[in-house]
Design an enzyme around this catalytic site. Structure first.
Site, PDB file in Angstrom:
ATOM      1  N   PRO A 156       0.824  -1.217   0.000  1.00  0.00           N
ATOM      2  CA  PRO A 156       0.000   0.000   0.000  1.00  0.00           C
ATOM      3  C   PRO A 156       0.854   1.262   0.000  1.00  0.00           C
ATOM      4  O   PRO A 156       1.808   1.362   0.762  1.00  0.00           O
ATOM      5  CB  PRO A 156      -0.797  -0.113   1.301  1.00  0.00           C
ATOM      6  CG  PRO A 156      -0.037  -1.057   2.168  1.00  0.00           C
ATOM      7  CD  PRO A 156       0.706  -1.979   1.250  1.00  0.00           C
ATOM      8  N   GLU A 157       0.522   2.175  -0.871  1.00  0.00           N
ATOM      9  CA  GLU A 157       1.153   3.493  -0.867  1.00  0.00           C
ATOM     10  C   GLU A 157       0.135   4.495  -0.337  1.00  0.00           C
ATOM     11  O   GLU A 157      -0.954   4.117   0.100  1.00  0.00           O
ATOM     12  CB  GLU A 157       1.649   3.845  -2.273  1.00  0.00           C
ATOM     13  CG  GLU A 157       2.878   3.012  -2.655  1.00  0.00           C
ATOM     14  CD  GLU A 157       3.809   3.760  -3.607  1.00  0.00           C
ATOM     15  OE1 GLU A 157       3.791   5.008  -3.619  1.00  0.00           O
ATOM     16  OE2 GLU A 157       4.548   3.090  -4.340  1.00  0.00           O
ATOM     17  N   HIS A 164      -3.643 -15.120  10.841  1.00  0.00           N
ATOM     18  CA  HIS A 164      -2.945 -13.834  10.785  1.00  0.00           C
ATOM     19  C   HIS A 164      -3.716 -12.713  11.481  1.00  0.00           C
ATOM     20  O   HIS A 164      -3.385 -11.551  11.324  1.00  0.00           O
ATOM     21  CB  HIS A 164      -2.660 -13.445   9.331  1.00  0.00           C
ATOM     22  CG  HIS A 164      -1.809 -14.439   8.615  1.00  0.00           C
ATOM     23  ND1 HIS A 164      -0.557 -14.809   9.081  1.00  0.00           N
ATOM     24  CD2 HIS A 164      -2.017 -15.163   7.496  1.00  0.00           C
ATOM     25  CE1 HIS A 164      -0.040 -15.714   8.261  1.00  0.00           C
ATOM     26  NE2 HIS A 164      -0.909 -15.955   7.305  1.00  0.00           N
ATOM     27  N   LYS A 212      21.355  20.427  -5.336  1.00  0.00           N
ATOM     28  CA  LYS A 212      21.390  18.968  -5.118  1.00  0.00           C
ATOM     29  C   LYS A 212      21.590  18.230  -6.444  1.00  0.00           C
ATOM     30  O   LYS A 212      20.808  18.428  -7.381  1.00  0.00           O
ATOM     31  CB  LYS A 212      20.070  18.491  -4.488  1.00  0.00           C
ATOM     32  CG  LYS A 212      19.858  19.001  -3.070  1.00  0.00           C
ATOM     33  CD  LYS A 212      20.470  18.026  -2.054  1.00  0.00           C
ATOM     34  CE  LYS A 212      20.706  18.686  -0.704  1.00  0.00           C
ATOM     35  NZ  LYS A 212      19.497  19.231  -0.103  1.00  0.00           N
TER      36      LYS A 212
END
Ligand code: ZN
Length: 294
Positions: free
Chosen positions: A2-3, A102, A166
């Site tokens: 999952p994001e 689970h 950067k």
């Protein structure tokens, strides 16, 4: 895995069932997930009412009536569901299958209008974890996170401050959680494609000499918001379809433009490119070498 959009979808699914509910009992079927549960975790939750279900980056924040915050991270396979057929409609958002081995955390709740509920957290691979903190800034996980990509503080000007001077490639610069919180491997590829920026481009190239963001960086900030918002919008319905069709894992697979599409034609209108895969910092990056410019 999952994001941010998937976690936000879970948050939206849970909020109406949990906000206002009192936690009567917490049963931990293990001492640890990815990390041990903090000492007194169950006791700290019991008797509290959940006042709000929030999110910071990929963390779920269950705010408690006593002022503390119950923090949850789904890891790779963490899912919440409600027990019982009565809540079938809610549970389909987090359907993990019927394998109870689970079921690591079982929370008995009383909701003022929905009655008694049993919330179950299961996590087959146990990369998720839970914590309880007094304030967000006390948490080592939340402290130091950059702005939320969908919040008001995130934007091209903020990114320009971080990117100035950067030479890190854009992929790495966007994965830096101090720059933007909760953006992961998939949506970095998607946002860079949306903004037509090559993932190997040095971050400083998108900042003007004055320190202001370039037009490309402005496009990128929009791209980040757009890909996340579209995924969240697709979340509910796609998730339901996915579950109805195959009863599977509970996380939807959004249709991505470039992610996991190596060798396929670029979806940018008019572009003749073919999606390429490279490895950056040990992780796959997908991009179009034609319309994404260095
Ligand atoms: Zn292209």
């Amino acid at each position: 895995m999952p994001e941010l959009p998937e976690v936000e979808t879970v948050r939206r699914g849970l909020a109406p069932w949990l906000e206002g509910a009192r936690i009567d009992k917490v049963t931990l079927n293990r001492r640890d997930l990815r990390f041990p549960f903090p000492k007194g975790f169950a006791e700290a939750l019991e008797g509290q009412t959940i006042t709000a279900v929030g999110r910071r980056a990929k963390y779920l924040l269950f705010r408690l009536s006593g002022g503390r915050i119950w923090l949850g991270h789904l890891g790779m396979t963490g899912v919440f569901r409600f027990a019982g057929a009565k809540f079938k409609d809610a549970s389909r958002y987090y359907e993990p299958g019927d394998d109870i081995k689970h079921d690591h955390v079982v929370v008995s709740l009383s909701h003022p209008t929905k009655g008694r509920l049993t919330l179950i957290y299961s996590d087959a691979r146990r990369f998720g974890f839970m914590d309880i903190v007094d304030r967000e800034e006390d948490s080592p996980y939340l402290n130091g996170l950059g702005p939320e990509p969908l919040g008001n503080q995130f934007g091209a000007a903020e990114m320009a401050l971080r990117f100035k001077g950067k030479s890190a490639p854009m992929k790495a610069a966007l994965l830096d959680q101090r720059v933007v919180a909760g953006l992961g491997n998939i949506y970095v590829s998607e946002a860079l494609h949306r903004a037509h920026i090559r993932p190997t481009t040095e971050a400083k190239k998108l900042v003007l000499k004055s320190g202001k963001p370039s037009a490309r960086l402005e496009l990128l900030a929009e791209g980040v918001r757009a890909v996340l918002n579209e995924a969240i919008k697709a979340g509910g319905s796609t998730l339901r379809d996915f579950r109805d069709a195959d009863g599977g894992s509970g996380y939807f697979q959004h249709r991505f433009a470039v992610y996991d599409r190596e060798g396929e034609p670029c979806p940018t209108p008019g572009c003749t490119g073919t999606i390429r895969r490279i490895v950056q910092s040990g992780r796959s990056t997908f991009y179009c070498p034609v319309c994404q410019k260095p």
